[in-house]
Design an enzyme around this catalytic site. Structure first.
Site, PDB file in Angstrom:
ATOM      1  CG  ASP A 194      18.597  50.373  -0.740  1.00 51.45           C
ATOM      2  OD1 ASP A 194      17.720  49.608  -1.171  1.00 51.45           O
ATOM      3  OD2 ASP A 194      18.476  51.613  -0.687  1.00 51.45           O
ATOM      4  CD  GLN A 214      13.620  55.768  -3.476  1.00 51.67           C
ATOM      5  OE1 GLN A 214      13.527  54.994  -2.529  1.00 51.67           O
ATOM      6  NE2 GLN A 214      13.452  55.370  -4.718  1.00 51.67           N
ATOM      7  CE  LYS A 230      11.719  51.786  -1.662  1.00 55.29           C
ATOM      8  NZ  LYS A 230      12.913  52.491  -2.120  1.00 55.29           N
TER       9      LYS A 230
HETATM   10  N1  GUN Z   1      15.656  53.836  -6.595  1.00 54.59           N
HETATM   11  C1  GUN Z   1      15.143  52.878  -7.415  1.00 54.59           C
HETATM   12  N2  GUN Z   1      15.216  51.672  -6.819  1.00 54.59           N
HETATM   13  C2  GUN Z   1      15.775  51.871  -5.605  1.00 54.59           C
HETATM   14  C3  GUN Z   1      16.118  51.002  -4.533  1.00 54.59           C
HETATM   15  O1  GUN Z   1      15.919  49.779  -4.565  1.00 54.59           O
HETATM   16  N3  GUN Z   1      16.688  51.594  -3.460  1.00 54.59           N
HETATM   17  C4  GUN Z   1      16.922  52.930  -3.401  1.00 54.59           C
HETATM   18  N4  GUN Z   1      17.510  53.411  -2.301  1.00 54.59           N
HETATM   19  N5  GUN Z   1      16.631  53.753  -4.374  1.00 54.59           N
HETATM   20  C5  GUN Z   1      16.056  53.224  -5.470  1.00 54.59           C
END
Ligand code: GUN
Length: 283
Positions: free
Chosen positions: A120, A97, A53
């Site tokens: 998100d 996350q 990311k």
């Molecule tokens: N863990 C697995 N996929 C995601 C996601 O799309 N966002 C976040 N914040 N954590 C994750």
């Protein structure tokens, strides 16, 4: 190869568009969009995702900061970090996350994130809006899947879309988006009886289970469109939830693993970061 829904190529195209838009926004507002990712603990998969990311954000000209905290962080400390970021005028997107340690109430902390900065779309504010069919920040994975349908001119109206998995991150928002696009939607999950009887009716099948190669040709209808959200690493090799070789001659379209849904998720995170930035600037 006509059958492949190439998320990697599409994500490259979108990342380039984001890069261009980012430089225009910097020029217009004299500020750089800034995404902050909070990473707790040492989960190797989470560490890989977060690095990826960060790399993609930087490449697109988006400022990226990772706040890494020990597994032992208290809920109170985490809330204090989120509140600081909520008030920081130079931060436009906040991503916590997941998963986070069990001693922290994830519902509580996710809902501490300012909805304007919730890249998100996991907070109740956006979940409720999405369920109502209103404009919302939409979780990146299902949003990326909708972009794939759009890119390949896959018409969803009136189609039977079956989603396997009912998570907050993929299954539920995916079902809301498909419904908004006028598909007829069924969600199946681990307690579903005779899942095959349902998945065999699917014109579109979205699989988010997390079990490598679980879905073979016996689960699908001829010419079904298959979207594989799973990623499992076995002996260093990546596998999806769908047994690609078993289904490839029966399906009409399929997302590969790797190179399907995964790269789209990150592209959508960048897009959502710009959406947050614009919403904050125009507030
Ligand atoms: N863990 C697995 N996929 C995601 C996601 O799309 N966002 C976040 N914040 N954590 C994750």
């Amino acid at each position: 190869m006509e059958k492949i829904l190439d998320g990697k190529a599409l994500s490259k195209k979108i990342k380039n568009e984001v890069k261009i838009e980012t430089s225009e926004l910097i020029e217009k507002y004299g500020k750089t969009p800034h995404l902050v990712v909070i990473l707790i603990g040492n989960d190797p998969a989470s560490e890989t995702y977060v690095k990826s990311k960060e790399r993609s954000s930087k490449k697109a000209g988006i400022k990226s900061t990772i706040i890494k905290k020990d597994h032992s962080i208290s809920e109170k400390e985490l809330i204090a970090i989120i509140e600081d970021l909520n008030h920081d005028e130079d931060v436009h997107g906040i991503l916590l996350q997941l998963p986070i340690p069990k001693h922290i109430d994830s519902e509580k902390v996710i809902n501490m994130i300012d909805p304007l900065k919730d890249v998100d779309g996991f907070s109740n504010h956006h979940v409720a809006r999405l369920n109502k069919g209103l404009d919302a920040l939409v979780p990146c994975t299902p949003l990326g899947i909708m972009e794939i349908f759009n890119e390949y001119n896959i018409d969803l109206e009136g189609k039977h879309a079956v989603v396997i998995g009912r998570s907050q991150i993929v299954g539920k928002p995916m079902a809301s988006l498909l419904l908004k696009a006028n598909a007829t939607v069924t969600i199946t999950h681990s307690r579903t009886k005779d899942m095959k009887a349902i998945t065999k009716q699917a014109d579109i099948l979205v699989v988010a289970i997390g079990k490598a190669k679980m879905i073979d040709e016996s689960y699908i209808k001829k010419d079904a469109i298959l979207i594989d959200v799973g990623i499992s690493r076995i002996d260093g090799k990546l596998y999806g939830d769908i047994d690609f070789d078993s289904v490839k001659d029966k399906a009409s379209y399929i997302t590969p693993v790797p190179g399907g849904v995964g790269p789209m998720t990150i592209a959508m995170l960048l897009k959502n970061t710009l959406t947050c930035f614009k919403n904050i600037m125009n507030k």
